[in-house]
Scaffold this active site. Structure first.
Site, PDB file in Angstrom:
ATOM      1  N   ASP A   1       0.847  -1.204   0.000  1.00  0.00           N
ATOM      2  CA  ASP A   1       0.000   0.000   0.000  1.00  0.00           C
ATOM      3  C   ASP A   1       0.883   1.255   0.000  1.00  0.00           C
ATOM      4  O   ASP A   1       1.774   1.373   0.833  1.00  0.00           O
ATOM      5  CB  ASP A   1      -0.893  -0.040   1.257  1.00  0.00           C
ATOM      6  CG  ASP A   1      -2.051   0.948   1.196  1.00  0.00           C
ATOM      7  OD1 ASP A   1      -1.879   2.048   0.625  1.00  0.00           O
ATOM      8  OD2 ASP A   1      -3.140   0.629   1.734  1.00  0.00           O
TER       9      ASP A   1
ATOM     10  N   HIS B   1      -0.394   4.506   0.024  1.00  0.00           N
ATOM     11  CA  HIS B   1      -1.075   5.697   0.535  1.00  0.00           C
ATOM     12  C   HIS B   1      -0.442   6.163   1.846  1.00  0.00           C
ATOM     13  O   HIS B   1      -0.372   5.395   2.798  1.00  0.00           O
ATOM     14  CB  HIS B   1      -2.562   5.399   0.757  1.00  0.00           C
ATOM     15  CG  HIS B   1      -3.271   5.049  -0.527  1.00  0.00           C
ATOM     16  ND1 HIS B   1      -3.347   3.750  -0.979  1.00  0.00           N
ATOM     17  CD2 HIS B   1      -3.905   5.818  -1.438  1.00  0.00           C
ATOM     18  CE1 HIS B   1      -4.022   3.741  -2.127  1.00  0.00           C
ATOM     19  NE2 HIS B   1      -4.368   4.986  -2.434  1.00  0.00           N
TER      20      HIS B   1
ATOM     21  N   SER C   1      -5.328  -4.227   2.235  1.00  0.00           N
ATOM     22  CA  SER C   1      -4.465  -3.825   3.357  1.00  0.00           C
ATOM     23  C   SER C   1      -5.022  -4.299   4.697  1.00  0.00           C
ATOM     24  O   SER C   1      -4.269  -4.516   5.642  1.00  0.00           O
ATOM     25  CB  SER C   1      -4.296  -2.305   3.382  1.00  0.00           C
ATOM     26  OG  SER C   1      -3.665  -1.893   2.205  1.00  0.00           O
TER      27      SER C   1
HETATM   28 CO1  B1M Z   1      -5.592   5.448  -4.200  1.00  0.00          CO
HETATM   29  N1  B1M Z   1      -7.182   4.387  -3.763  1.00  0.00           N
HETATM   30  N2  B1M Z   1      -4.936   4.060  -5.274  1.00  0.00           N
HETATM   31  N3  B1M Z   1      -4.177   6.714  -4.576  1.00  0.00           N
HETATM   32  N4  B1M Z   1      -6.633   6.840  -3.303  1.00  0.00           N
HETATM   33  C1  B1M Z   1      -8.131   4.985  -2.751  1.00  0.00           C
HETATM   34  C2  B1M Z   1      -7.781   4.501  -1.343  1.00  0.00           C
HETATM   35  C3  B1M Z   1      -9.513   4.416  -3.273  1.00  0.00           C
HETATM   36  C4  B1M Z   1     -10.569   4.243  -2.190  1.00  0.00           C
HETATM   37  C5  B1M Z   1     -10.019   5.311  -4.410  1.00  0.00           C
HETATM   38  C6  B1M Z   1     -11.309   4.808  -5.052  1.00  0.00           C
HETATM   39  O1  B1M Z   1     -11.304   3.880  -5.802  1.00  0.00           O
HETATM   40  N5  B1M Z   1     -12.404   5.416  -4.760  1.00  0.00           N
HETATM   41  C7  B1M Z   1      -9.056   3.057  -3.919  1.00  0.00           C
HETATM   42  C8  B1M Z   1      -9.069   1.835  -2.988  1.00  0.00           C
HETATM   43  C9  B1M Z   1     -10.090   0.833  -3.395  1.00  0.00           C
HETATM   44  C10 B1M Z   1     -10.093  -0.369  -2.523  1.00  0.00           C
HETATM   45  O2  B1M Z   1      -9.113  -1.000  -2.231  1.00  0.00           O
HETATM   46  N6  B1M Z   1     -11.291  -0.668  -2.130  1.00  0.00           N
HETATM   47  C11 B1M Z   1      -7.670   3.404  -4.407  1.00  0.00           C
HETATM   48  C12 B1M Z   1      -6.981   2.687  -5.417  1.00  0.00           C
HETATM   49  C13 B1M Z   1      -7.756   1.606  -6.126  1.00  0.00           C
HETATM   50  C14 B1M Z   1      -5.645   2.967  -5.770  1.00  0.00           C
HETATM   51  C15 B1M Z   1      -4.765   2.217  -6.804  1.00  0.00           C
HETATM   52  C16 B1M Z   1      -4.872   0.695  -6.812  1.00  0.00           C
HETATM   53  C17 B1M Z   1      -5.076   2.818  -8.178  1.00  0.00           C
HETATM   54  C18 B1M Z   1      -4.348   2.181  -9.353  1.00  0.00           C
HETATM   55  O3  B1M Z   1      -3.147   2.159  -9.414  1.00  0.00           O
HETATM   56  N7  B1M Z   1      -5.147   1.676 -10.237  1.00  0.00           N
HETATM   57  C19 B1M Z   1      -3.350   2.674  -6.379  1.00  0.00           C
HETATM   58  C20 B1M Z   1      -2.816   1.771  -5.259  1.00  0.00           C
HETATM   59  C21 B1M Z   1      -1.351   1.655  -5.260  1.00  0.00           C
HETATM   60  C22 B1M Z   1      -0.899   0.855  -4.027  1.00  0.00           C
HETATM   61  O4  B1M Z   1      -1.144   1.250  -2.911  1.00  0.00           O
HETATM   62  N8  B1M Z   1      -0.259  -0.259  -4.268  1.00  0.00           N
HETATM   63  C23 B1M Z   1      -3.657   4.028  -5.795  1.00  0.00           C
HETATM   64  C24 B1M Z   1      -2.777   5.096  -5.812  1.00  0.00           C
HETATM   65  C25 B1M Z   1      -3.045   6.355  -5.303  1.00  0.00           C
HETATM   66  C26 B1M Z   1      -2.132   7.566  -5.483  1.00  0.00           C
HETATM   67  C27 B1M Z   1      -0.646   7.205  -5.445  1.00  0.00           C
HETATM   68  C28 B1M Z   1      -2.448   8.192  -6.829  1.00  0.00           C
HETATM   69  C29 B1M Z   1      -2.635   8.518  -4.340  1.00  0.00           C
HETATM   70  C30 B1M Z   1      -1.867   8.348  -3.016  1.00  0.00           C
HETATM   71  C31 B1M Z   1      -0.771   9.336  -2.812  1.00  0.00           C
HETATM   72  C32 B1M Z   1      -0.176   9.236  -1.442  1.00  0.00           C
HETATM   73  O5  B1M Z   1      -0.775   8.834  -0.468  1.00  0.00           O
HETATM   74  N9  B1M Z   1       1.049   9.636  -1.361  1.00  0.00           N
HETATM   75  C33 B1M Z   1      -4.060   7.975  -4.097  1.00  0.00           C
HETATM   76  C34 B1M Z   1      -5.074   8.703  -3.402  1.00  0.00           C
HETATM   77  C35 B1M Z   1      -4.748  10.134  -3.057  1.00  0.00           C
HETATM   78  C36 B1M Z   1      -6.326   8.118  -3.053  1.00  0.00           C
HETATM   79  C37 B1M Z   1      -7.582   8.795  -2.414  1.00  0.00           C
HETATM   80  C38 B1M Z   1      -8.271   9.582  -3.524  1.00  0.00           C
HETATM   81  C39 B1M Z   1      -7.341   9.702  -1.229  1.00  0.00           C
HETATM   82  C40 B1M Z   1      -6.535   9.112  -0.065  1.00  0.00           C
HETATM   83  C41 B1M Z   1      -6.090  10.199   0.884  1.00  0.00           C
HETATM   84  O6  B1M Z   1      -4.941  10.619   0.880  1.00  0.00           O
HETATM   85  N10 B1M Z   1      -7.011  10.718   1.702  1.00  0.00           N
HETATM   86  C42 B1M Z   1      -8.408   7.522  -1.958  1.00  0.00           C
HETATM   87  C43 B1M Z   1      -9.899   7.737  -1.954  1.00  0.00           C
HETATM   88  C44 B1M Z   1     -10.421   8.171  -0.597  1.00  0.00           C
HETATM   89  O7  B1M Z   1      -9.875   7.820   0.439  1.00  0.00           O
HETATM   90  N11 B1M Z   1     -11.480   8.895  -0.636  1.00  0.00           N
HETATM   91  C45 B1M Z   1      -7.814   6.424  -2.777  1.00  0.00           C
HETATM   92  C46 B1M Z   1      -6.725  11.793   2.656  1.00  0.00           C
HETATM   93  C47 B1M Z   1      -6.137  11.197   3.963  1.00  0.00           C
HETATM   94  C48 B1M Z   1      -5.873  12.310   4.981  1.00  0.00           C
HETATM   95  O8  B1M Z   1      -7.095  10.312   4.474  1.00  0.00           O
HETATM   96  O9  B1M Z   1      -5.503   8.328   4.369  1.00  0.00           O
HETATM   97  O10 B1M Z   1      -7.965   8.004   4.892  1.00  0.00           O
HETATM   98  P1  B1M Z   1      -6.756   8.841   4.971  1.00  0.00           P
HETATM   99  O11 B1M Z   1      -6.387   9.069   6.529  1.00  0.00           O
HETATM  100  C49 B1M Z   1      -7.366   9.441   7.463  1.00  0.00           C
HETATM  101  C50 B1M Z   1      -7.955   8.263   8.224  1.00  0.00           C
HETATM  102  O12 B1M Z   1      -8.146   7.129   7.415  1.00  0.00           O
HETATM  103  C51 B1M Z   1      -7.029   8.072   9.381  1.00  0.00           C
HETATM  104  O13 B1M Z   1      -6.565   9.389   9.680  1.00  0.00           O
HETATM  105  C52 B1M Z   1      -6.665  10.238   8.533  1.00  0.00           C
HETATM  106  C53 B1M Z   1      -7.483  11.476   8.880  1.00  0.00           C
HETATM  107  O14 B1M Z   1      -7.077  12.110  10.039  1.00  0.00           O
HETATM  108  N12 B1M Z   1      -5.847   7.210   9.297  1.00  0.00           N
HETATM  109  C54 B1M Z   1      -5.288   6.702  10.435  1.00  0.00           C
HETATM  110  C55 B1M Z   1      -5.108   6.811   8.258  1.00  0.00           C
HETATM  111  N13 B1M Z   1      -4.101   6.048   8.665  1.00  0.00           N
HETATM  112  C56 B1M Z   1      -4.187   5.958   9.996  1.00  0.00           C
HETATM  113  C57 B1M Z   1      -3.387   5.283  10.935  1.00  0.00           C
HETATM  114  C58 B1M Z   1      -3.731   5.387  12.281  1.00  0.00           C
HETATM  115  C59 B1M Z   1      -4.832   6.127  12.674  1.00  0.00           C
HETATM  116  C60 B1M Z   1      -5.624   6.792  11.772  1.00  0.00           C
HETATM  117  O15 B1M Z   1      -3.029   4.791  13.244  1.00  0.00           O
HETATM  118  C61 B1M Z   1      -1.844   4.088  12.938  1.00  0.00           C
END
Ligand code: B1M
Length: 213
Positions: free
Chosen positions: A98, A100, A151
């Site tokens: 992963d 992200h 993940s």
């Molecule tokens: Co990707 N991605 N992505 N992506 N991406 C998602 C997660 C996805 C839901 C989008 C979608 O389809 N709607 C989807 C997952 C689907 C699934 O598995 N069900 C997805 C996919 C499919 C993919 C790829 C497979 C796409 C592809 O290549 N075809 C690929 C995966 C590559 C891999 O991982 N092997 C991929 C790639 C990417 C980018 C590289 C382009 C980019 C990431 C850049 C980066 O992180 N450096 C990206 C992004 C940006 C997203 C979305 C749009 C946004 C994620 C984000 O940064 N959110 C995402 C859609 C979504 O989530 N709406 C998506 C903002 C961030 C602040 O929130 O990380 O959730 P988040 O963290 C939150 C909480 O979750 C929590 O605290 C934070 C808030 O305070 N939290 C924790 C997180 N970690 C924590 C740990 C803790 C406690 C809390 O304690 C240890």
């Protein structure tokens, strides 16, 4: 557009033109974390929705991620910092497979601003690397982040490997791949230590504080 709508649209459009002045304006009335959790997260959710609907390609999502990271970097120095002694050491990793890391890095900022020493192992971290780093750094807890559905399964594997390595410190799990249902029973029934789910970075801080009390 209103200021809030503009902030969300920088993320959706993946553009930084005008971003910094608007962030500065937003900080006149809002705390930095509220700007992240509010308009910037609204933008990110919209990016996720559009990507899901095949209206954005990965390269565009990457641009959005860049805007989010630049915003967090800009806001970070203005965040509240607790002037406390070190409460503990927490190791953070995005699990194997992963990439992200925006959420994990936000967790790092919030915890380190509030008295924790953070060891950030980065992205795609396999269990053996977490175990090696654990023996080197001796953290009080391990935080795992993951956004992909697979993940969640990787967290199960990681917890099993940590157990096999004799590790029993609390594990904090978070990320959009998980929900409240990811309790210890779901992730690691056999793990000796506690396993706790945090819904966001502030929740992560609350849990860390409870653990360190
Ligand atoms: Co990707 N991605 N992505 N992506 N991406 C998602 C997660 C996805 C839901 C989008 C979608 O389809 N709607 C989807 C997952 C689907 C699934 O598995 N069900 C997805 C996919 C499919 C993919 C790829 C497979 C796409 C592809 O290549 N075809 C690929 C995966 C590559 C891999 O991982 N092997 C991929 C790639 C990417 C980018 C590289 C382009 C980019 C990431 C850049 C980066 O992180 N450096 C990206 C992004 C940006 C997203 C979305 C749009 C946004 C994620 C984000 O940064 N959110 C995402 C859609 C979504 O989530 N709406 C998506 C903002 C961030 C602040 O929130 O990380 O959730 P988040 O963290 C939150 C909480 O979750 C929590 O605290 C934070 C808030 O305070 N939290 C924790 C997180 N970690 C924590 C740990 C803790 C406690 C809390 O304690 C240890």
């Amino acid at each position: 557009l209103t200021l809030e709508e503009r902030l969300a649209s920088y993320v959706v459009e993946g553009t930084k033109e005008g971003l910094i002045p608007d962030l500065n304006e937003a900080m006149l009335t809002k705390a930095p974390l509220d700007i992240i959790n509010g308009p910037l997260m609204t933008g990110m959710s919209e990016v996720g929705r559009l990507f899901n609907a095949n209206e954005l390609i990965v390269a565009e999502v990457l641009q959005s991620a860049e805007v989010m990271k630049a915003s967090v970097n800009h806001l970070e120095p203005f965040m509240e910092k607790a002037d406390s002694a070190v409460k503990g050491t927490i190791m953070l990793a995005t699990v194997k497979g992963d990439v992200h890391d925006i959420g994990k890095n936000l967790v790092e900022i919030i915890l380190s601003n509030n008295g924790y020493k953070i060891i950030n192992l980065g992205i795609k971290v396999p269990p053996d690397q977490i175990i090696a780093a654990f023996h080197r750094e001796k953290p009080d807890a391990i935080g795992l982040s993951g956004l992909l559905v697979k993940s969640a399964q990787q967290m199960v594997i990681t917890a099993q490997d940590l157990k096999s390595a004799g590790i029993d410190v609390p594990i904090l799990v978070g990320g959009a791949a998980l929900t409240r249902k990811f309790t210890k029973t779901r992730i690691a029934p056999e793990y000796e230590g506690v396993v706790l789910y945090a819904k966001d970075a502030m929740d992560g801080l609350d849990i860390a504080n409870k653990l360190s009390d």
